[in-house]
Motif scaffolding. Structure first.
Motif, PDB file in Angstrom:
ATOM      1  N   PHE A  81      -9.879  30.018 -42.109  1.00  0.00           N
ATOM      2  CA  PHE A  81     -10.130  29.361 -40.840  1.00  0.00           C
ATOM      3  C   PHE A  81     -11.595  28.955 -40.756  1.00  0.00           C
ATOM      4  O   PHE A  81     -12.489  29.661 -41.241  1.00  0.00           O
ATOM      5  CB  PHE A  81      -9.787  30.282 -39.671  1.00  0.00           C
TER       6      PHE A  81
ATOM      7  N   GLU B 129      -8.031  27.195 -34.400  1.00  0.00           N
ATOM      8  CA  GLU B 129      -7.222  26.328 -35.254  1.00  0.00           C
ATOM      9  C   GLU B 129      -5.796  26.850 -35.320  1.00  0.00           C
ATOM     10  O   GLU B 129      -5.559  28.058 -35.221  1.00  0.00           O
ATOM     11  CB  GLU B 129      -7.756  26.337 -36.690  1.00  0.00           C
TER      12      GLU B 129
ATOM     13  N   PRO C 214     -13.298  23.981 -36.073  1.00  0.00           N
ATOM     14  CA  PRO C 214     -13.021  22.547 -35.998  1.00  0.00           C
ATOM     15  C   PRO C 214     -14.195  21.790 -35.387  1.00  0.00           C
ATOM     16  O   PRO C 214     -14.829  22.274 -34.456  1.00  0.00           O
ATOM     17  CB  PRO C 214     -11.799  22.468 -35.082  1.00  0.00           C
TER      18      PRO C 214
END
Length: 206
Positions: free
Chosen positions: A109, A132, A112
Motif C-alpha cells: 500500500f 487504497e 494515493p
C-alpha cells in the motif's frame, strides 16, 4: 473459506541496544530467519493471505540485503501478501519498498496522490490521508490499507472511512494506535472501527 495470517513489527535490523552484545547478535540472527520460517508455515498450512501491518524494518533505510532476503522469502509464499508500511519503515525516497524488486504476489500500500494539475498560486489544496482499495476478485475480497509516508501520521487513515455494503468481504490493513493519548501514529478511534464496515482490521504498532 479464507485462511490468513496477520503479523507486524518484525523490526528487521534492529540494534537490540537493551541487550548484551551476545544476546543482541543472537536476536538479530533469529529475526533474519523469521521471514523464511513464516514462509514455510504459510505453505505448510495452506494459507491464502498474509497481512503485514508495518514496521517490518526497523528504519526506512534498512540494509539492502535484509530487504532482498525478505522479498525472496515472501516470494516463496504460495499466498498473496499485503503490506502497509508503518512509522519505522515508512514509504518514501530510499525506502526498501521502492528500491528493492518485490515479487508479483506482494502488494504494498502507498499514499494515493492527487492527479497532476496546475493551480493558481493563491489556491491551496488540503487533502486528508486516503485509504487504497485493492481487490481480489477470485476471493470476492477487498483489502483496504494505507502507508505512512513520514515517521509520524497525525491524521487518522480510518477517519470518515466506511467500506461499501456490496456483498464483498472487506478487510483493513493499517499501522496505528487505538485511542492514543496523543495523535502521532495514525490515531484510530474505537467508534471509527465500529463504523468502518470492515469484517477484520489488521493493525500493527502497539
Amino acid at each position: 473459506m479464507l485462511r490468513f495470517i496477520h503479523a507486524a513489527d518484525f523490526h528487521l535490523d534492529s540494534a537490540f541496544a537493551a541487550l548484551t552484545p551476545r544476546q543482541a547478535a543472537a536476536r538479530r540472527r533469529e529475526s533474519r530467519e523469521l521471514p523464511v520460517r513464516l514462509a514455510n508455515y504459510v505453505n505448510q498450512n495452506n494459507i491464502d493471505l498474509v497481512l503485514l501491518a508495518g514496521d517490518l524494518f526497523d528504519s526506512a533505510a534498512s540494509y539492502r540485503d535484509t530487504a532482498e532476503e525478505l522479498s525472496a522469502a515472501l516470494g516463496q509464499m504460495e499466498a498473496q501478501v499485503y503490506i502497509a508500511p508503518g512509522n519505522h519503515d515508512w514509504y518514501g525516497p530510499g525506502s526498501p519498498y521502492l528500491t528493492v524488486k518485490w515479487p508479483e504476489n506482494v502488494h504494498i500500500f502507498t499514499q494515493p496522490r492527487l492527479e497532476t494539475m496546475e493551480w493558481p498560486e493563491n489556491v491551496h489544496i488540503f487533502t486528508q490521508p486516503r485509504i487504497e482499495a485493492l481487490e481480489w476478485p477470485e476471493k470476492n475480497l477487498v483489502l483496504h490499507g494505507a502507508a505512512f509516508t513520514h515517521g509520524e501520521q497525525a491524521d487518522g487513515f480510518l477517519t470518515g472511512f466506511t467500506a461499501p455494503a456490496d456483498g464483498k468481504l472487506h478487510i483493513g490493513l493499517l499501522h496505528g494506535e487505538i485511542d492514543p493519548s496523543e495523535a502521532r501514529y495514525n490515531p484510530i478511534r474505537k467508534e471509527e472501527i465500529a463504523a468502518s464496515g470492515l469484517a477484520y482490521l489488521a493493525l500493527g504498532h502497539i
